[in-house]
Design a protein around this motif. Structure first.
Motif, PDB file in Angstrom:
ATOM      1  N   GLY A  58      -5.229 -15.987 -16.156  1.00 29.03           N
ATOM      2  CA  GLY A  58      -3.924 -16.571 -15.880  1.00 29.03           C
ATOM      3  C   GLY A  58      -2.761 -15.655 -16.179  1.00 29.03           C
ATOM      4  N   ARG A  59      -2.833 -14.921 -17.289  1.00 30.87           N
ATOM      5  CA  ARG A  59      -1.702 -14.072 -17.681  1.00 30.87           C
ATOM      6  C   ARG A  59      -1.451 -12.972 -16.647  1.00 30.87           C
ATOM      7  NH1 ARG A  59      -1.661  -9.664 -21.391  1.00 30.87           N
ATOM      8  NH2 ARG A  59      -3.846 -10.115 -21.844  1.00 30.87           N
ATOM      9  N   PHE A  60      -2.506 -12.389 -16.131  1.00 32.07           N
ATOM     10  CA  PHE A  60      -2.355 -11.302 -15.168  1.00 32.07           C
ATOM     11  C   PHE A  60      -1.867 -11.821 -13.816  1.00 32.07           C
ATOM     12  CE2 PHE A  60      -5.641  -9.995 -18.192  1.00 32.07           C
ATOM     13  CZ  PHE A  60      -5.096  -8.809 -18.653  1.00 32.07           C
ATOM     14  N   VAL A  61      -2.393 -12.967 -13.381  1.00 32.63           N
ATOM     15  CA  VAL A  61      -1.932 -13.561 -12.119  1.00 32.63           C
ATOM     16  C   VAL A  61      -0.467 -13.963 -12.239  1.00 32.63           C
ATOM     17  CG1 VAL A  61      -2.232 -15.492 -10.528  1.00 32.63           C
ATOM     18  CG2 VAL A  61      -4.236 -14.349 -11.499  1.00 32.63           C
ATOM     19  N   THR A  62      -0.109 -14.572 -13.367  1.00 27.74           N
ATOM     20  CA  THR A  62       1.284 -14.967 -13.591  1.00 27.74           C
ATOM     21  C   THR A  62       2.199 -13.756 -13.575  1.00 27.74           C
ATOM     22  OG1 THR A  62       0.647 -16.893 -14.905  1.00 27.74           O
ATOM     23  CG2 THR A  62       2.871 -16.043 -15.234  1.00 27.74           C
ATOM     24  N   ALA A  63       1.796 -12.690 -14.254  1.00 24.55           N
ATOM     25  CA  ALA A  63       2.614 -11.487 -14.324  1.00 24.55           C
ATOM     26  C   ALA A  63       2.812 -10.874 -12.936  1.00 24.55           C
ATOM     27  CB  ALA A  63       1.979 -10.460 -15.260  1.00 24.55           C
ATOM     28  N   ALA A  64       1.737 -10.790 -12.155  1.00 27.72           N
ATOM     29  CA  ALA A  64       1.832 -10.209 -10.812  1.00 27.72           C
ATOM     30  C   ALA A  64       2.733 -11.037  -9.910  1.00 27.72           C
ATOM     31  CB  ALA A  64       0.438 -10.081 -10.202  1.00 27.72           C
ATOM     32  N   THR A  65       2.598 -12.375  -9.992  1.00 23.55           N
ATOM     33  CA  THR A  65       3.421 -13.256  -9.161  1.00 23.55           C
ATOM     34  C   THR A  65       4.883 -13.175  -9.558  1.00 23.55           C
ATOM     35  OG1 THR A  65       1.538 -14.769  -8.952  1.00 23.55           O
ATOM     36  CG2 THR A  65       3.710 -15.613  -8.331  1.00 23.55           C
ATOM     37  N   ILE A  66       5.156 -13.204 -10.856  1.00 27.03           N
ATOM     38  CA  ILE A  66       6.538 -13.118 -11.328  1.00 27.03           C
ATOM     39  C   ILE A  66       7.151 -11.779 -10.969  1.00 27.03           C
ATOM     40  CG2 ILE A  66       7.952 -12.985 -13.424  1.00 27.03           C
ATOM     41  CD1 ILE A  66       6.286 -15.182 -14.607  1.00 27.03           C
ATOM     42  N   LEU A  67       6.362 -10.709 -11.040  1.00 26.59           N
ATOM     43  CA  LEU A  67       6.851  -9.388 -10.648  1.00 26.59           C
ATOM     44  C   LEU A  67       7.267  -9.384  -9.180  1.00 26.59           C
ATOM     45  CD1 LEU A  67       7.278  -6.412 -11.465  1.00 26.59           C
ATOM     46  CD2 LEU A  67       4.900  -5.993 -10.776  1.00 26.59           C
ATOM     47  N   ALA A  68       6.433  -9.987  -8.325  1.00 27.80           N
ATOM     48  CA  ALA A  68       6.763 -10.047  -6.898  1.00 27.80           C
ATOM     49  C   ALA A  68       8.004 -10.904  -6.651  1.00 27.80           C
ATOM     50  CB  ALA A  68       5.570 -10.609  -6.119  1.00 27.80           C
ATOM     51  N   ILE A  69       8.111 -12.046  -7.337  1.00 27.02           N
ATOM     52  CA  ILE A  69       9.278 -12.913  -7.169  1.00 27.02           C
ATOM     53  C   ILE A  69      10.537 -12.221  -7.664  1.00 27.02           C
ATOM     54  CG2 ILE A  69      10.345 -15.078  -7.921  1.00 27.02           C
ATOM     55  CD1 ILE A  69       7.548 -16.286  -8.027  1.00 27.02           C
ATOM     56  N   GLY A  70      10.441 -11.539  -8.815  1.00 23.50           N
ATOM     57  CA  GLY A  70      11.596 -10.817  -9.342  1.00 23.50           C
ATOM     58  C   GLY A  70      12.069  -9.734  -8.391  1.00 23.50           C
TER      59      GLY A  70
END
Length: 221
Positions: A198-210
């Protein structure tokens, strides 16, 4: 209004991308007396989000009326700030160890057996005070205040943001309500997957959204 929605939806999605609320929701649904506890937790999370975004949309309205800011300039500047924040937060998640989060979930789970219903409401409210959730909710309120919508439109935007931002809580509960027996095994599997990935998927998604928010804001500047 279209520009507002384009800016608001990614912020809400970024708010929803968090393993903590999803993990706590699943733990509640797999515990004893899940229906009452899940409803209380849902009320707390939605209410907390609505209050923070609603107060921000009203209280920050004065910022959009400062003479040196035009509406587009204010939205662009705010988008760049939140984009940079999300990119920085994603980097932090990628570098952070997951033991701290696991320890926190363990402590919360240990208290479930003796917790009262109102404590689950308080837990839901408290999750809205996490730094990421708070920053995103205040940002959503500021974006809404820039457009100065009618009271009805403002209410709908605030509620819409709250539901979308808390979808990590809303979706598992709705799925469980539909078929508790069937959902139990699947939610347990999702919980195990979240603890591993979860942490890695969340980080990747937030990075893309940012990156999207920052890039879109630069185009609007």
């Amino acid at each position: 209004m279209l520009a507002l929605l384009v800016s608001l939806v990614p912020v809400a999605v970024a708010g929803a991308m968090s393993t903590v609320p999803a993990s706590i929701t699943i733990i509640i649904l797999l515990s004893s007396h899940p229906r009452r506890r899940a409803l209380a937790f849902l009320i707390g999370t939605i209410t907390g989000s609505v209050v923070i975004v609603g107060l921000s949309s009203v209280g920050l309205g004065i910022l959009s009326n400062i003479p040196r800011w035009s509406e587009d300039e204010f939205q662009a500047a705010l988008g760049l700030v939140i984009g940079a924040f999300l990119i920085g937060y994603a980097v932090y998640l990628l570098r952070r160890k997951g033991t701290r989060e696991s320890a926190m979930l363990g402590k919360i789970t240990a208290k479930f057996q003796s917790a009262r219903t109102w404590e689950f409401i308080g837990l839901g409210l408290g999750l809205n005070l996490r730094p990421k959730a708070l920053v995103l909710a205040v940002t959503a309120g500021a974006l809404i205040s820039v457009q100065d919508p009618s009271p009805i439109a403002r209410t709908l935007l605030v509620l819409g943001y709250a539901v979308l931002a808390q979808s990590a809580v809303v979706v598992p509960i709705l799925y469980w309500v539909r078929s508790p027996e069937r959902a139990e095994g699947q939610l347990a599997a999702v919980y195990a997957w979240l603890q591993r990935n979860g942490r890695f998927v969340t980080a990747a998604t937030i990075l893309a959204i940012g990156a999207f928010i920052a890039g879109y804001s630069l185009l609007q500047a």
